[in-house]
Write an enzyme that holds these catalytic residues in place. Structure first.
Site, PDB file in Angstrom:
ATOM      1  N   ASP A  17      -5.477   3.634   8.016  1.00 54.46           N
ATOM      2  CA  ASP A  17      -6.962   3.321   7.877  1.00 54.46           C
ATOM      3  C   ASP A  17      -7.343   1.857   8.429  1.00 54.46           C
ATOM      4  OD1 ASP A  17      -7.023   5.942   7.478  1.00 54.46           O
ATOM      5  OD2 ASP A  17      -8.546   5.819   5.793  1.00 54.46           O
ATOM      6  N   GLY A  59       0.786  -1.245  -0.150  1.00 55.01           N
ATOM      7  CA  GLY A  59       0.038   0.093   0.007  1.00 55.01           C
ATOM      8  C   GLY A  59       1.045   1.077  -0.188  1.00 55.01           C
ATOM      9  N   GLU A  62     -17.214  19.001   3.052  1.00 59.20           N
ATOM     10  CA  GLU A  62     -16.475  19.497   1.999  1.00 59.20           C
ATOM     11  C   GLU A  62     -17.237  19.429   0.586  1.00 59.20           C
ATOM     12  OE1 GLU A  62     -12.000  19.276   4.190  1.00 59.20           O
ATOM     13  OE2 GLU A  62     -12.826  17.622   3.306  1.00 59.20           O
TER      14      GLU A  62
END
Lengths: 437, 437
Positions: free
Chosen positions: A313, A17, A176
């Site tokens: 995460d 990753g 946002e």
């Protein structure tokens, strides 16, 4: 299990990753005698905090992407491998990619999270989420396509559905997105159409909890809500979405059930750990939480495997105040730095105290000259917060890349409300716009 | 047939196509009492001369696109209509888009050209062309995907095919692609890989005629060839491609037949008029040439229809020196300006002398500090030509849009050889990279 610490044979670190977690691990192992292999499905690192600006037409994907090979072009101990990991064999210390096998001494799993529809995967078709460049381009296509379809539509009810935007989820991404769409509809596109008045656009922000931006101080969250409302966004809190189908959102607020026809429903609600979490759980008996995140030890390893780390995460780190750390870039960055440091210490026969997240602050952009910043003792709103938000993001961006000019361009577009990147693209870009009509 | 010139009812001008021809027609009808409807399949104008830089990772699509609505946001007499024209009815003076009908008094057809494989449409799969944003993203995916696949490949022969790039066609696009790929392979990516040496990349430019860039002076074309060869490009002139299949190009040079295995074959050879040419021919009996371009009258109308104009790449205008004008932006721009002027004159009961193309010069970019510019009496090469090329393109770009910062960023990337936009994207981005391996 002991960690292999052969002094003479090179130590192989494999990182799965290239997001913030993986990237900062690799960056902090530069100029060591460790062999680093960074594996990613994509050839670029994506600066996800700005992805919503790609979705709303301010930035191009290239503006927030750094090719992984160029990030590590000067780190001769780092090899970038493009591919998808299918499996892990913790006994043989191997990562399996199709018919290719990569050996590791230390493994870092940093594959992040995907969006979750809480088991209602059929909602995805009508309410796309925002995790990848393709997601952002798809959202952009839907947002600008909706205005185009409204311009053509003669039936007032249908036109209304094209001019209704529903954002599910009142966290930073939802806020946002809502703010950016409001600026688009009420400012940027105001003069562009001939049949519709874009100021008739309705923007709804649905939030399950009792306030938006629950991770920041209540007074700032209140301030953000007021700013969004001033921009024209309608906020529904304590609201649970019960169905999304055929471009209709059904939600429950208190005892009341409402149905809103909308052609553009955007998902900013749930996330779940990526598939690699399940693979780890199967192969090592490590536990995952309800959101598919891997429960990590105080040093970010997984139980029983001192040489397997989970950062970012995908991990559930609950050793600080009992609650899992949030899935944000600063957590992933600090975890990556910690793991790199721990590996270097271990190679010298030492160790490190447990990981500690140094929370600097939380922030969210609402719109032009509008943001909220929570630094604990210091709380900023409005223009000052907006400047702070810009500076922090510029600082983060230029850390990888001397993209100074991009940053200036972006600030410029932001200030001039330019949306030069609002092209509707993709193989079926045109067809899709037509069929939604 | 007389042109409708009602003084009191507004004159309806319909323009099909938002490329250079259509855009300049519409721009030059601003602030008149003519009703202008600009129809395009896409919501943006594309600055095609720089598309090869999107394909080779220097620019993002958004950098060279201007949303049509924002270009005309202040022209209240201009309406942008997103959609595809299926048919034209010249008797009823109507343009048909699905079930929608648009009436015109004057029609401008400016739908441009597509690439042509000279009847060998099965070549397209192996040798994509470069006309749209999607084409450019696909080319980018293939180019960068080829280096990635080579990095993984262990078989030397296959690796060789991944590191072989064949560009078919030695006009400006072919030359610009070859030069950009050479800079990529021999400069930008040099340090980025661990298993391959990108300086072993082979780049072949195949040209049917006896020299590349046949539209400029022979001495400049010679100069361009020398510069490309210095960069590392192998040029084959007098070469005819006879087959493209399974990633093998077969070509004939003199009596010799050669086969080159290449995973990345790029098509920059033929163009043909877009489908609207055939529709016009069927509905009006106008003639098309062998390349599907519509034969136009000296005033850019078509025979028998004084109120239908064809401008830009779709037209064959041969009234200047007997040869059709080339399909380049300046021709389309000047034709658009001429038609707008003629319409305004006609509305006052006047007319104009026939269209005359004012040829300023031809130019082609080869690489960093390398270009050729042919202004007739003045001929430039090397650094001076490169600066000239930059200035001309910047001038053209800022005419639509105050994209000054984009232009600076682009110049900056160009100077620093940055390829920040080399992300491989698309729904099947990763899968594709894998399967070509």
């Amino acid at each position: 299990m002991e960690v292999a610490l052969g002094k003479n044979k090179p130590h192989n670190v494999v990182i799965i990753g290239g997001g913030f977690g993986g990237l900062y691990t690799a960056k902090n192992l530069k100029s060591t005698n460790v062999n680093v292999t960074l594996i990613d499905k994509r050839n670029f690192h994506l600066f996800q905090p700005l992805l919503y600006q790609v979705a709303t037409g301010t930035l191009s994907p290239g503006d927030i992407s750094s090719p992984l090979r160029s990030v590590f072009s000067k780190s001769k101990n780092t090899k970038v491998l493009l591919g998808e990991v299918n499996d892990i064999d913790p006994k043989a210390q191997q990562v399996i990619m199709g018919d290719q096998v990569v050996n590791y001494d230390t493994l870092i799993v940093a594959t992040g999270a995907n969006h979750s529809y809480f088991g209602k995967d059929n909602w995805q078709e009508f309410a796309p989420g925002l995790k990848t460049v393709e997601d952002a381009i798809e959202m952009r296509r839907r947002i600008f396509g909706a205005f185009e379809a409204a311009e053509k539509e003669t039936d007032p009810e249908k036109r209304n559905a094209f001019l209704t935007f529903v954002i599910v989820g009142g966290g930073p991404t939802g806020v946002e997105l809502a703010g950016a769409i409001a600026e688009l509809a009420y400012k940027t596109l105001k003069e562009d159409f001939r049949n519709i008045d874009t100021s008739e656009t309705k923007i709804l922000l649905l939030q399950g909890g009792e306030r938006i931006l629950p991770h920041i101080a209540p007074e700032l969250s209140e301030e953000a809500a007021i700013s969004l409302q001033k921009l024209g966004v309608v906020i529904h809190t304590n609201t649970r979405v019960t169905n999304i189908e055929n471009n209709i959102v059904t939600f429950k607020q208190g005892g009341e059930v409402k149905e809103i026809p909308s052609q553009t429903i955007l998902w900013a609600a749930g996330v779940k750990g990526s598939a690699m979490g399940q693979i780890l759980a199967q192969r090592t008996d490590v536990e995952c939480d309800h959101a598919g995140r891997v429960i990590v030890e105080p040093d970010l390893t997984i139980r029983g495997y001192k040489n397997i780390f989970v950062v970012g995460d995908l991990g559930n780190f609950s050793h600080q105040d009992g609650k899992p750390l949030p899935g944000v870039a600063p957590v992933a960055k600090q975890q990556g730095e910690y793991v790199a440091k721990l590996i270097k210490r271990r190679l010298k026969g030492h160790t490190l105290p447990q990981f500690h997240y140094n929370h600097v602050g939380s922030l969210a952009m609402i719109g032009q000259n509008l943001a909220v910043v929570d630094l604990g003792l210091i709380k900023l709103t409005g223009f000052l917060a907006w400047v702070f938000w810009l500076v922090i993001h510029i600082y983060f961006l230029i850390e990888f890349d001397t993209k100074l000019l991009v940053v200036f361009q972006w600030a410029w577009n932001y200030i001039t409300r330019n949306r030069r990147s609002r092209l509707i693209t993709g193989r079926e870009a045109f067809v899709q716009v037509k069929t939604t009509n």
